[in-house]
Scaffold this active site. Structure first.
Site, PDB file in Angstrom:
ATOM      1  N   ARG A 126      -1.307  -3.297   1.113  1.00 35.16           N
ATOM      2  CA  ARG A 126      -0.037  -3.275   0.403  1.00 35.16           C
ATOM      3  C   ARG A 126       1.097  -3.008   1.376  1.00 35.16           C
ATOM      4  O   ARG A 126       0.929  -2.287   2.361  1.00 35.16           O
ATOM      5  CB  ARG A 126      -0.036  -2.154  -0.645  1.00 35.16           C
ATOM      6  N   HIS A 177      -2.350   6.067 -12.278  1.00 33.45           N
ATOM      7  CA  HIS A 177      -3.238   5.661 -11.188  1.00 33.45           C
ATOM      8  C   HIS A 177      -4.475   6.549 -11.221  1.00 33.45           C
ATOM      9  O   HIS A 177      -4.626   7.456 -10.408  1.00 33.45           O
ATOM     10  CB  HIS A 177      -2.468   5.811  -9.868  1.00 33.45           C
ATOM     11  N   ASP A 209      -9.582   2.971 -11.269  1.00 33.86           N
ATOM     12  CA  ASP A 209      -8.260   2.923 -10.612  1.00 33.86           C
ATOM     13  C   ASP A 209      -7.076   3.153 -11.544  1.00 33.86           C
ATOM     14  O   ASP A 209      -6.095   3.754 -11.132  1.00 33.86           O
ATOM     15  CB  ASP A 209      -8.097   1.572  -9.906  1.00 33.86           C
TER      16      ASP A 209
HETATM   17  O1  SAT Z   1      -2.959  -1.780  -4.040  1.00 28.16           O
HETATM   18  S1  SAT Z   1      -4.290  -2.293  -3.800  1.00 28.16           S
HETATM   19  O2  SAT Z   1      -4.770  -2.901  -5.039  1.00 28.16           O
HETATM   20  O3  SAT Z   1      -4.259  -3.279  -2.725  1.00 28.16           O
HETATM   21  C1  SAT Z   1      -5.359  -1.049  -3.371  1.00 28.16           C
HETATM   22  C2  SAT Z   1      -4.870   0.327  -3.491  1.00 28.16           C
HETATM   23  O4  SAT Z   1      -3.951   0.708  -2.781  1.00 28.16           O
HETATM   24  O5  SAT Z   1      -5.406   1.096  -4.311  1.00 28.16           O
HETATM   25 MN    MN Z   2      -5.551   2.455  -6.390  1.00 31.86          MN
END
Ligand code: SAT
Ligand code: MN
Length: 625
Positions: free
Chosen positions: A89, A267, A314
């Site tokens: 990212r 998150h 996540d």
């Molecule tokens: O943002 S991503 O989906 O590339 C992975 C993360 O930072 O958790």
């Molecule tokens: Mn994440």
């Protein structure tokens, strides 16, 4: 004599529709597609239906081009290596657009640059788009991906449509979200989240394409327009930059929708623990990227008689139901997990999920057609020739061409591959949450677990989350970074308002979950971890379950409640309890002053009064230690 029929290819403007029936799309989607076809000028439009045949067709194309490479060891599993400039990212190019700057950013002290969401004005947004999008899909296919975050048709789910010129994105979106023809019917005349993505490489390309991976690093932008429920992403094909259902939609845009509608988009992993008495409780946990959410969500408990099940690793969408119970759903359909460090010891359930139907990005390959990354040294033949993510030869134990895999290399796996998915993981009603866990990588000073005194104190614990930087974004080195609520990279609106929204969740008649802070990463003077982590973390979860049931096993300290000595089951472990749970006064004095400095600089006048009094209260206690 016979008649000659003209074959009529349907068109959008003068652009042909290569696959799918444009007429079948809801009117508001047709308008969205038409608008961006006009701007991006793709060579054709491909309307995805989520079918297996479609995936096979796209996979074959990607293999022909060399972007995907089939691993012979596992069915339907592929390796992909990106351009080494496109591996994580890009926080510095991730922006949120609003008319009022302070809808996005906080009133930072003395105009300090905001680390909690980066604002872009509508004028600059327009200019950024003008500079990038006209003609950006020339010579390429535009894919139209209908997807649902959450089970298709569930009242808690939300629908999005992503337009992209990357077929790698199409394949990954199929794993990470629910892509289906049924979306059009379920959507009807309703609104949807508009997602537009381009790798930013119109044809003919006049530069060298690295690894058959198209991207445009100089021009990367990941922009959000929460008022319009829209995401625009350009120049990167990687992870959260391009799979727009994930961080962009399910956290930044959904966070704003949740704010407007009175729920939460966080998150967080979602998991359940069942103890030997057969009592099951659900937890959510927020750790910064690459701090072990996937590992915790799938742990194999080391204590006998305990069962852990996974709901998500996540993202959690949560709302209180009419009985005042907080319910959570996982809006995703797969895992995008950090590969290095994953093995049969640390996460056997993830390894089980990686036996078929996966895409592995920026990992290494063994000569016998398997995958490899740092952490798998004991699970493959020690002498086997390995090809690194950069295409170089590598041997286990050698310094040359180490590491074999990029530290942010990832596996993309369908959730249903994970053997411990909870039977209710797709329940439209969600699962009932008893506890919220925050945490980060804190090598120093921070005890294994702290329990908040109440909801307000818990929000404060979340606001002070910090962690060692990881490879999930562009930051380098071992700096300890603030990552409040593990949301720093994923905020879609003013963080002060976000904190107030959390505080406002507490209402009469609601069962407020307990809030905890954990740290699996504390080290001793010799840099050795004080806690074994992974499957042993069940011992901490067990303590939390007993706390939820009101057992008298916690004692107050200046920074919150901690376990009474011996109240966490450490049978069979060699643990230095005193060191693991100590709260060094000097460390905490420095830490709380630093937290104040950070919040005053970054959140400034937007710090909610209730949170400010929590800060004052805790700081006074720490100063008196
Ligand atoms: O943002 S991503 O989906 O590339 C992975 C993360 O930072 O958790
Ligand atoms: Mn994440």
């Amino acid at each position: 004599a016979f008649e000659v029929h003209e074959i009529v290819v349907p068109h959008i403007g003068h652009v042909p529709v290569a696959k799918g029936d444009f007429k079948y799309l809801p009117k508001q989607v047709q308008d969205f597609v038409t608008q961006w076809v006009d701007v991006c000028q793709p060579r054709a439009v491909y309307i995805c239906d989520g079918s297996v045949e479609e995936a096979e067709e796209i996979t074959a194309k990607l293999m022909e081009r060399g972007t995907l490479h089939k691993l012979t060891k596992y069915p339907n599993t592929y390796i992909c290596r990106t351009d080494p400039r496109d591996v994580a990212r890009v926080e510095s190019r991730t922006v949120v657009c609003s008319v009022d700057r302070y809808a996005t950013e906080c009133h930072t002290k003395d105009g300090a640059a905001s680390q909690l969401a980066h604002w872009i004005s509508p004028e600059n947004m327009d200019a950024a788009m003008q500079e990038r999008f006209p003609g950006c899909m020339a010579g390429r296919m535009m894919y139209v991906i209908p997807f649902s975050m959450g089970p298709i048709g569930s009242p808690l789910s939300k629908i999005g449509v992503e337009l992209t010129d990357s077929n790698y994105v199409v394949l990954c979106m199929r794993l990470m979200t629910r892509v289906s023809h049924d979306i059009w019917r379920v959507l009807g005349n309703n609104e949807f989240v508009r997602c537009l993505h381009s790798v930013g490489c119109p044809r003919p390309v006049n530069y060298r394409v690295v690894n058959h991976w198209s991207c445009n690093p100089e021009k990367v932008i990941i922009a959000h327009m929460p008022d319009d429920r829209m995401v625009v992403s350009y120049g990167s094909g990687y992870g959260g930059n391009s799979l727009l259902g994930k961080k962009c939609f399910a956290l930044r845009i959904a966070g704003r929708i949740a704010y407007d509608e009175g729920w939460m988009a966080e998150h967080m992993l979602i998991m359940s623990v069942t103890n030997p008495k057969g009592v099951e409780k659900f937890f959510v946990a927020a750790f910064p990227s690459a701090c072990g959410k996937t590992n915790l969500a799938m742990i194999q408990p080391t204590l006998p008689g305990y069962t852990v099940r996974c709901v998500g690793d996540d993202i959690a969408w949560m709302r209180f139901n009419k009985d005042g119970q907080l319910m959570a759903i996982n809006p995703e359909n797969g895992f995008f997990g950090v590969a290095p460090g994953t093995n049969h010891q640390t996460n056997p359930n993830a390894m089980a999920a990686l036996q078929r139907d996966c895409i592995l990005t920026n990992v290494a390959e063994t000569a016998d057609g398997g995958y490899f990354w740092e952490g798998l040294e004991d699970e493959v033949d020690k002498d086997i020739p390995i090809t690194t993510w950069l295409g170089k030869p590598y041997k286990i134990g050698s310094k040359e061409n180490y590491p074999s895999s990029h530290p942010n290399s990832r596996f993309t796996a369908p959730a249903k591959n994970c053997p411990i998915m909870h039977p209710k993981w797709e329940d439209p009603a969600g699962v009932p949450i008893s506890g919220i866990i925050f945490g980060g990588r804190r090598p120093e000073g921070v005890p294994l677990v702290i329990e908040a005194e109440d909801w307000k104190h818990g929000v404060f614990l979340g606001a002070q989350v910090k962690s060692e930087a990881t490879a999930a974004a562009e930051f380098k080195g071992k700096q300890i970074m603030h990552d409040p609520m593990a949301m720093r990279p994923f905020l879609g609106y003013n963080f002060g308002k976000y904190l107030q929204h959390w505080l406002d969740m507490e209402k009469p008649g609601r069962k407020m979950p307990k809030i905890f802070h954990v740290n699996w990463f504390r080290k001793d003077q010799n840099e050795k971890f004080l806690w074994p982590g992974f499957g042993e973390n069940i011992r901490v979860l067990d303590w939390m379950m007993r706390r939820v049931d009101g057992e008298d096993i916690a004692e107050p300290t200046a920074v919150g409640l901690v376990p009474k000595e011996g109240s966490i089951n450490t049978d069979g472990l060699n643990i230095n309890w005193k060191e693991l749970f100590s709260i060094p006064p000097d460390y905490w004095k420095g830490d709380i002053h630093e937290t104040r400095r950070y919040l005053e600089e970054q959140v400034g006048d937007d710090i909610p009064p209730v949170l400010r009094s929590e800060l004052d209260r805790v700081e006074a206690r720490v100063d008196a230690m």
